[in-house]
Scaffold this motif. Sequence first.
Motif, PDB file in Angstrom:
ATOM      1  N   UNK A 250      32.664  22.716  28.109  1.00 41.50           N
ATOM      2  CA  UNK A 250      32.453  22.380  26.704  1.00 41.50           C
ATOM      3  C   UNK A 250      33.674  22.793  25.891  1.00 41.50           C
ATOM      4  N   UNK A 251      33.990  21.984  24.887  1.00 41.38           N
ATOM      5  CA  UNK A 251      35.079  22.279  23.956  1.00 41.38           C
ATOM      6  C   UNK A 251      34.551  22.173  22.536  1.00 41.38           C
ATOM      7  N   UNK A 252      34.954  23.102  21.680  1.00 39.33           N
ATOM      8  CA  UNK A 252      34.511  23.094  20.286  1.00 39.33           C
ATOM      9  C   UNK A 252      35.698  23.335  19.363  1.00 39.33           C
TER      10      UNK A 252
ATOM     11  N   UNK B  99      13.170  15.130  43.228  1.00 38.27           N
ATOM     12  CA  UNK B  99      14.397  14.731  42.544  1.00 38.27           C
ATOM     13  C   UNK B  99      14.648  15.648  41.359  1.00 38.27           C
ATOM     14  N   UNK B 100      15.845  16.161  41.261  1.00 41.99           N
ATOM     15  CA  UNK B 100      16.274  16.939  40.101  1.00 41.99           C
ATOM     16  C   UNK B 100      16.721  15.939  39.041  1.00 41.99           C
ATOM     17  N   UNK B 101      15.921  15.770  37.983  1.00 46.20           N
ATOM     18  CA  UNK B 101      16.178  14.716  37.003  1.00 46.20           C
ATOM     19  C   UNK B 101      17.122  15.136  35.877  1.00 46.20           C
ATOM     20  N   UNK B 102      17.291  16.437  35.659  1.00 46.20           N
ATOM     21  CA  UNK B 102      18.213  16.863  34.613  1.00 46.20           C
ATOM     22  C   UNK B 102      18.674  18.293  34.860  1.00 46.20           C
ATOM     23  N   UNK B 103      19.989  18.476  34.804  1.00 51.89           N
ATOM     24  CA  UNK B 103      20.592  19.793  34.890  1.00 51.89           C
ATOM     25  C   UNK B 103      20.762  20.346  33.478  1.00 51.89           C
ATOM     26  N   UNK B 104      20.228  21.536  33.229  1.00 55.92           N
ATOM     27  CA  UNK B 104      20.271  22.127  31.889  1.00 55.92           C
ATOM     28  C   UNK B 104      21.190  23.338  31.822  1.00 55.92           C
ATOM     29  N   UNK B 105      22.074  23.489  32.809  1.00 56.76           N
ATOM     30  CA  UNK B 105      22.964  24.651  32.871  1.00 56.76           C
ATOM     31  C   UNK B 105      24.281  24.353  32.164  1.00 56.76           C
ATOM     32  N   UNK B 106      24.415  24.822  30.950  1.00 57.80           N
ATOM     33  CA  UNK B 106      25.656  24.662  30.201  1.00 57.80           C
ATOM     34  C   UNK B 106      25.881  25.892  29.329  1.00 57.80           C
ATOM     35  N   UNK B 107      27.138  26.176  29.066  1.00 64.32           N
ATOM     36  CA  UNK B 107      27.529  27.215  28.124  1.00 64.32           C
ATOM     37  C   UNK B 107      28.378  26.590  27.028  1.00 64.32           C
ATOM     38  N   UNK B 108      28.377  27.196  25.862  1.00 66.29           N
ATOM     39  CA  UNK B 108      29.361  26.823  24.849  1.00 66.29           C
ATOM     40  C   UNK B 108      29.710  28.045  24.013  1.00 66.29           C
TER      41      UNK B 108
ATOM     42  N   UNK C  32      22.455  23.594   0.290  1.00 63.20           N
ATOM     43  CA  UNK C  32      23.593  22.697   0.106  1.00 63.20           C
ATOM     44  C   UNK C  32      24.105  22.320   1.495  1.00 63.20           C
ATOM     45  N   UNK C  33      23.722  21.136   1.957  1.00 64.15           N
ATOM     46  CA  UNK C  33      24.044  20.733   3.331  1.00 64.15           C
ATOM     47  C   UNK C  33      25.540  20.751   3.604  1.00 64.15           C
ATOM     48  N   UNK C  34      26.358  20.521   2.561  1.00 62.41           N
ATOM     49  CA  UNK C  34      27.807  20.496   2.754  1.00 62.41           C
ATOM     50  C   UNK C  34      28.347  21.865   3.156  1.00 62.41           C
ATOM     51  N   UNK C  35      27.601  22.926   2.859  1.00 60.90           N
ATOM     52  CA  UNK C  35      28.032  24.278   3.195  1.00 60.90           C
ATOM     53  C   UNK C  35      27.430  24.771   4.499  1.00 60.90           C
ATOM     54  N   UNK C  36      26.578  23.957   5.140  1.00 64.23           N
ATOM     55  CA  UNK C  36      25.982  24.357   6.419  1.00 64.23           C
ATOM     56  C   UNK C  36      27.045  24.220   7.509  1.00 64.23           C
ATOM     57  N   UNK C  37      27.461  25.325   8.127  1.00 63.75           N
ATOM     58  CA  UNK C  37      28.570  25.249   9.085  1.00 63.75           C
ATOM     59  C   UNK C  37      28.135  24.624  10.401  1.00 63.75           C
ATOM     60  N   UNK C  38      28.947  23.720  10.910  1.00 64.44           N
ATOM     61  CA  UNK C  38      28.613  23.039  12.171  1.00 64.44           C
ATOM     62  C   UNK C  38      29.880  22.755  12.958  1.00 64.44           C
ATOM     63  N   UNK C  39      29.676  22.477  14.223  1.00 66.65           N
ATOM     64  CA  UNK C  39      30.780  22.126  15.106  1.00 66.65           C
ATOM     65  C   UNK C  39      30.315  21.042  16.059  1.00 66.65           C
ATOM     66  N   UNK C  40      31.218  20.139  16.385  1.00 66.38           N
ATOM     67  CA  UNK C  40      30.938  19.143  17.417  1.00 66.38           C
ATOM     68  C   UNK C  40      31.247  19.766  18.775  1.00 66.38           C
ATOM     69  N   UNK C  41      30.275  19.709  19.687  1.00 62.60           N
ATOM     70  CA  UNK C  41      30.460  20.225  21.036  1.00 62.60           C
ATOM     71  C   UNK C  41      30.773  19.042  21.951  1.00 62.60           C
ATOM     72  N   UNK C  42      31.970  19.049  22.526  1.00 59.07           N
ATOM     73  CA  UNK C  42      32.380  18.000  23.468  1.00 59.07           C
ATOM     74  C   UNK C  42      32.023  18.461  24.880  1.00 59.07           C
ATOM     75  N   UNK C  43      31.146  17.704  25.529  1.00 54.70           N
ATOM     76  CA  UNK C  43      30.651  18.056  26.860  1.00 54.70           C
ATOM     77  C   UNK C  43      31.290  17.172  27.917  1.00 54.70           C
TER      78      UNK C  43
END
Length: 513
Positions: A85-87, A129-138, A489-500
């Motif tokens: 993951x990259x942020x 069948x393993x339908x989804x892997x949920x092992x990720x870090x960020x 104020x949604x404009x002040x809510x801090x967020x980041x795009x996580x590239x997986x």
Amino acid sequence: MTKKWLIFCTALLCFSTSLKAQDFIDNAYLFSKRQTSGSARFQAIGGAGAALGGDYSAALINPAGLGMFNRSEFTFSLGLTDATTNTNYFGSNAQDNRSVFNIPGFSYIQKHDYSEGKFLGGAFGFAFTRTQNLNTNYQITGINNQSTIIDFFIEDLVDQLNNFNDYDDFSLSGLAFNSFLTDEFTDQVTGDKIISSQVFPNVFELEPISNRQTEVSIRKGAQSQLSLSYGGNFDDVLFLGASVGITTLRYTQEINYREDEYSLSETPSYNAFNYLNLTEIYDIQGSGVNLTLGAIYRPLDFLQIGISYATPTLYNLTDTYTASLESQWNNFDHDNDPGTAARNNILIEFDVPLVSEYDLRTPARLNVGATAISKFGFFTAELEWVNYKGARYSSNVVGFNYDFENEVIRNDYKGAINIKMGAEFRKDKFRLRAGFNRQGNPYNFDNGIDNAITSISGGLGYRSSTFFVDLAVVNTQWNNRRTIYNLFDAALSPSSVIENNQNQFVLTLGFPF
């Protein structure tokens, strides 16, 4: 844990306005997804199996494909998943990585023949069948000069005060209140209760504050399905099948959030507070059941058309949640009273974990596809429809419901079309494969990023009369947005795009008999 205690803990979730609602909404989509899964052969061709049989993965996608087996077989798969993951957060970049060995699947297929009439027999299938892997870090880190999480604590306490005339100790803002990060006082003119920060007294409320914010998340777990299936063959033209799926879900997430390096632009010498550490731990476990029906029609020797329908999966889940907040004061004398002990390190945590038991219905799936076959191999393509807005929560606890969460799910999500296609080239006993898979945007609003999930895959295979071996490599990329805390104020809510970016390596060994 007794049933009475379980109900009590579940009821606490009604009171906490900001603690769990968004998590339930996000998880409704998370647990409704499926990654490219199945045998190495199926994963190498993008998971496009609606009109392609002769592989145990048909038990998951279209059980009619089991009717195409010529012999019985046993298979076993090994896998390695490497997720990066990259942020970017306020101009600061961070990267994290997690690699996990796993068992993508195994199967036993029992072929049987029938020689009377047009019914030519079929095959029973037992497949995991393993339908989804949920092992990720960020990891997200950067300097925020617009807000601190203390602003969220204050706003949430005001919201609780307005709605319930009290504060919830089982909430993040409740931890902050009991840690003296926030305080309540009465306006001497109006008599109204006012919530403010003890970290930054009133004199600093209008002064710009910057701080370093770091969030680290560790997610573990997987979703899997055990399929009990049967596919029948009618005159080598029509194939019909059904499969009962028993699903399991295991998911844990630990989120550690830290604020430090506080700086006030007009009062640089102010250093009453050093840092805060907030830790949240989620543990969700449960099982479910679904039914898949399918058909494959062969109008011509070189053409197969398939359709399958998977009912919603009905999960019963148990959710355990706990949180703690550590605040490090710098020998702070909050009331300038020599007789009062100064504050240093304070640790507040939930007295007991919040435990809730509920049901989740994930959406149905409709698949249609076609396969063109020649002596050199085949090409197959498939469209899958998933109505993500159809996910629903429910509870058997009297007086408790998920009406709010379900309404948000209806409004925020929509149906999406997933595109799958793949090809296999044959040369004697060797196979060369390639595939493409794109899962459509599930959101009914624009959050500023491309929310599709794209996979490109390839693989090799070798087949003899006594065994076969297949190898697949699947590269999957997607973006998601993480909002660390929400402000009015949604404009002040801090967020980041996580590239997986996830690479999956699968090896399948098979033994026909």
